[in-house]
Design a protein around this motif. Structure first.
Motif, short mmCIF file in Angstrom:
data_model
loop_
_atom_site.label_atom_id
_atom_site.label_comp_id
_atom_site.label_asym_id
_atom_site.label_seq_id
_atom_site.Cartn_x
_atom_site.Cartn_y
_atom_site.Cartn_z
N THR A 363 0.87 -1.18 0.00
CA THR A 363 0.00 0.00 0.00
C THR A 363 0.90 1.22 0.00
O THR A 363 1.85 1.30 0.78
CB THR A 363 -0.90 0.03 1.25
N ASN A 366 -1.30 8.20 -0.30
CA ASN A 366 -1.50 9.28 -1.27
C ASN A 366 -0.42 10.34 -1.15
O ASN A 366 -0.03 10.95 -2.15
CB ASN A 366 -2.88 9.92 -1.06
N VAL A 533 -13.06 -6.42 -0.39
CA VAL A 533 -12.15 -5.28 -0.21
C VAL A 533 -11.93 -5.06 1.27
O VAL A 533 -12.90 -4.94 2.04
CB VAL A 533 -12.72 -4.02 -0.88
N VAL A 552 -16.03 -1.91 -11.92
CA VAL A 552 -14.69 -1.45 -11.56
C VAL A 552 -13.67 -2.39 -12.17
O VAL A 552 -13.96 -3.56 -12.45
CB VAL A 552 -14.49 -1.38 -10.03
N GLY A 555 -7.35 -3.15 -9.57
CA GLY A 555 -6.41 -2.08 -9.26
C GLY A 555 -7.02 -0.71 -9.15
O GLY A 555 -6.35 0.26 -8.77
N GLN A 556 -8.33 -0.59 -9.45
CA GLN A 556 -8.99 0.72 -9.36
C GLN A 556 -9.20 1.11 -7.89
O GLN A 556 -9.55 0.28 -7.06
CB GLN A 556 -10.35 0.67 -10.06
N ALA A 557 -8.96 2.38 -7.56
CA ALA A 557 -9.19 2.87 -6.20
C ALA A 557 -10.69 2.91 -5.93
O ALA A 557 -11.45 3.49 -6.71
CB ALA A 557 -8.58 4.25 -6.03
N VAL A 558 -11.10 2.30 -4.81
CA VAL A 558 -12.53 2.27 -4.49
C VAL A 558 -12.83 2.96 -3.15
O VAL A 558 -13.97 3.37 -2.91
CB VAL A 558 -13.04 0.82 -4.46
N GLU A 569 -5.25 5.04 -0.64
CA GLU A 569 -6.35 4.45 -1.41
C GLU A 569 -6.37 2.95 -1.21
O GLU A 569 -5.33 2.31 -1.09
CB GLU A 569 -6.17 4.79 -2.89
N ASN A 571 -7.59 -0.41 -3.16
CA ASN A 571 -7.88 -0.76 -4.54
C ASN A 571 -8.62 -2.09 -4.64
O ASN A 571 -8.47 -2.97 -3.78
CB ASN A 571 -6.59 -0.84 -5.35
N ASN A 573 -9.12 -5.75 -5.90
CA ASN A 573 -8.22 -6.83 -6.31
C ASN A 573 -8.61 -7.44 -7.64
O ASN A 573 -7.77 -7.99 -8.36
CB ASN A 573 -8.18 -7.93 -5.24
#
Length: 599
Positions: A363, A366, A533, A552, A555-558, A569, A571, A573
């Motif tokens: 991780t 930011n 998540v 989604v 790897g997209q930030a949720v 963030e 992400n 999986n």
């Protein structure tokens, strides 16, 4: 010795001393009663504001930091009041637009600050130009500051060059800020000699006692021509704090460097703060003692006590040595930034993530991403390009002054906070910490401000007369007479509370929520599937970035969470559809629980 040269003293008890030893928790109510004596000593200045005090006031103490400054100004009419200002970061953790910097400096001056010690965490002096100019415009004393550190790229030649640049900016004095206690006596002598032979401005030495060498460093600095030293009254001195005021005054007495300060008054002040310190026993840490290993891990004094408290919040204090070992590695990856706010938080928090996750950079916060994009300025050395690639991908990074990309903010900030702000100072509080500041102002308006609890002092079974220990407790119509007789440790963040219940002795185990956060899943199930998540560390939800039913990608930030004042963030999986969201903004989360389900 040559000619007489009275050494001036800046006393830091009201800011850096308690920031370094009790996590910045001293309340204004414990400062005001001793102000008359402090004011009579004859200090060159008293450091009273800035650093982490602004954050701690609204986050933990539920005090108005501006009101604290006003009260101290009134109580200390004869002494210069000094603050620590992080250049373009001001007192927050990001860069602010120039108009915010100018407004903040002016309001600080209006409310009582005489001396502004201005620094940039990277020693990127472009980041202090606006603040220095604003201080000069306000008619106050601008102290240009060099953050001392050691690395393959830091040497006396570089620091002298920076001192010259500070003089050209209009600095009224120069400070060497040795926040981690990395100076050694003879290195101090050589550095001070080099700067004083080039820049004829008054020079102050600010060195934490973490390594045990700071008193010796100050004496060598004085011999080399330094004009001023920062010290802390003895009851809050030593360890990750500073050399003791009384000891340095005594060491210089009847020499050509005599401070002119009388020891009698200092003794009374030390006695007062010795009693005050007992009140904050829950914030004491074994990691704030003197330790020469600081020369290896480079953790500064203020960071040491806060890091220990934050790890305690994560129920992971036993991993602190692992974190100390990881910090130099992260620092090297980021181009050897000096460790001082905000870079100390950026490096320290990332090190915690690396250790607790069991995998380096699994991780990435930011703030580390922003740092690697040039968001804090120019690192002293090249960064790890593989880490930069992992953190920001193909996004570009800038080598410009970060604030050059920021539009004026004050008008928008004023509109956004609206009627909650009753003054320009309130708008600036909101500017420093948008979520925390808004929450503080909302609670103030509702009359619900409540400072964190101070735990009773463990008196070995004897009640303390300085705290409320007896009360009545009504439960389901029954009334009980309760007396607290002592407090002790019970491990894993829990405490033993010894009480007398209607005359019968009892022992109760409890968990103080303002100090230790239990692994409460809030009814959430444990993560078992790739689409579940979860968080890497305990923290709070700052923002939910997706909605139920949304597609989604892997790897997209949720989600965005905050831990230890740093955001990161979370992400996805796997790619898929968001089936369920189990959290909302502000929720407390712990590792292993299902925050969101993707399938």
């Amino acid at each position: 010795m040559s000619s007489k040269k009275k050494i001036e003293v800046t006393e830091v008890i009201l800011r850096d001393a308690h920031q370094s030893l009790i996590a910045t928790r001293m309340r204004t109510e414990d400062m005001l009663p001793i102000c008359a004596k402090l004011d009579a000593v004859g200090f060159w200045s008293l450091e009273v504001w800035g650093g982490a005090t602004f954050d701690a006031c609204i986050r933990f103490l539920k005090e108005d930091p501006w009101q604290r400054l006003q009260q101290l100004r009134e109580a200390l009419p004869n002494t210069r009041l000094q603050m620590l200002l992080r250049g373009q970061n001001l007192l927050g953790y990001r860069h602010y637009a120039d108009d915010v910097v100018e407004a903040f400096v002016q309001k600080s001056a209006d409310n009582g600050i005489d001396v502004f010690r201005v620094f940039d965490a990277l020693n990127d002096l472009r980041n202090i130009e606006t603040a220095m100019a604003a201080v000069k415009k306000s008619g106050k004393h601008a102290q240009g500051t060099i953050c001392y550190t050691t690395s393959p790229v830091h040497d006396s030649e570089l620091f002298v060059k920076q001192a010259v640049q500070l003089q050209e900016m209009g600095a009224d004095s120069i400070a060497i800020k040795d926040m981690a206690g990395l100076l050694t006596p003879y290195a101090t002598y050589d550095l001070v000699k080099a700067i004083k032979s080039t820049v004829p401005l008054p020079l102050a030495i600010h060195s934490h006692a973490t390594s045990g060498l700071a008193p010796l460093c100050q004496l060598k600095a004085i011999e080399a021509g330094a004009d001023r030293i920062d010290t802390a009254i003895s009851s809050f001195a030593g360890g990750t704090s500073h050399p003791a005021t009384e000891y340095q005054v005594a060491a210089l007495k009847d020499t050509d460097y005599d401070t002119g300060i009388e020891l009698d008054t200092l003794t009374e002040i030390a006695d007062y703060f010795r009693e005050v310190r007992k009140k904050y026993h829950q914030f004491e840490s074994e990691f704030t003692r003197e330790d020469i290993s600081v020369q290896i891990n480079q953790v500064p004094g203020g960071m040491m006590s806060n890091l220990a408290n934050q790890l305690k919040d994560q129920n992971a204090l036993d991993r602190i040595r692992d974190v100390f070992n990881e910090i130099p590695k992260v620092r090297e990856d980021l181009g050897y930034p000096p460790l001082v706010t905000p870079t100390s938080q950026i490096v320290g928090t990332q090190a915690v993530y690396n250790v607790l996750a069991g995998e380096r950079y699994k991780t990435i916060t930011n703030e580390v991403k922003r740092y690697l994009q040039g968001g804090y300025g120019q690192p002293p050395a090249a960064v790890n390009e593989a880490l930069r690639k992992k953190a920001i991908g193909n996004e570009s990074y800038s080598e410009e002054r970060p604030a050059d990309s920021l539009q004026p903010e004050m008008e928008k900030l004023t509109r956004d906070i609206g009627e909650l702000a009753k003054s320009a100072e309130d708008v600036l509080t909101f500017a420093m910490f948008p979520d925390l500041g808004r929450e503080y102002l909302e609670q103030r308006a509702a009359g619900t401000l409540q400072a964190e609890q101070l735990l009773p002092i463990d008196t070995g079974g004897r009640p303390s007369s300085s705290i409320a220990t007896e009360f009545k407790l009504d439960v389901h119509g029954e009334t009980y007479d309760v007396a607290i007789t002592g407090v002790g440790e019970s491990g894993s963040g829990r405490r033993k509370l010894y009480i007398s219940l209607d005359g019968m002795p009892e022992e109760v185990i409890f968990e103080p929520l303002n100090e230790y956060v239990a692994a409460d899943t809030g009814g959430r199930k444990k993560a078992t599937e790739p689409g579940h998540v979860t968080a890497a560390m305990p923290g709070n939800v700052v923002e939910v970035l997706v909605e139920e039913g949304q597609e989604v990608s892997a790897g997209q930030a949720v989600l965005v969470t905050e831990a230890m004042k740093m955001e990161s963030e979370i992400n996805a999986n796997i790619a898929g559809t968001v089936k369920a969201i189990n959290v909302s903004k502000g929720d407390r989360v712990t590792p292993g629980e299902v925050l969101m389900e993707i399938g």
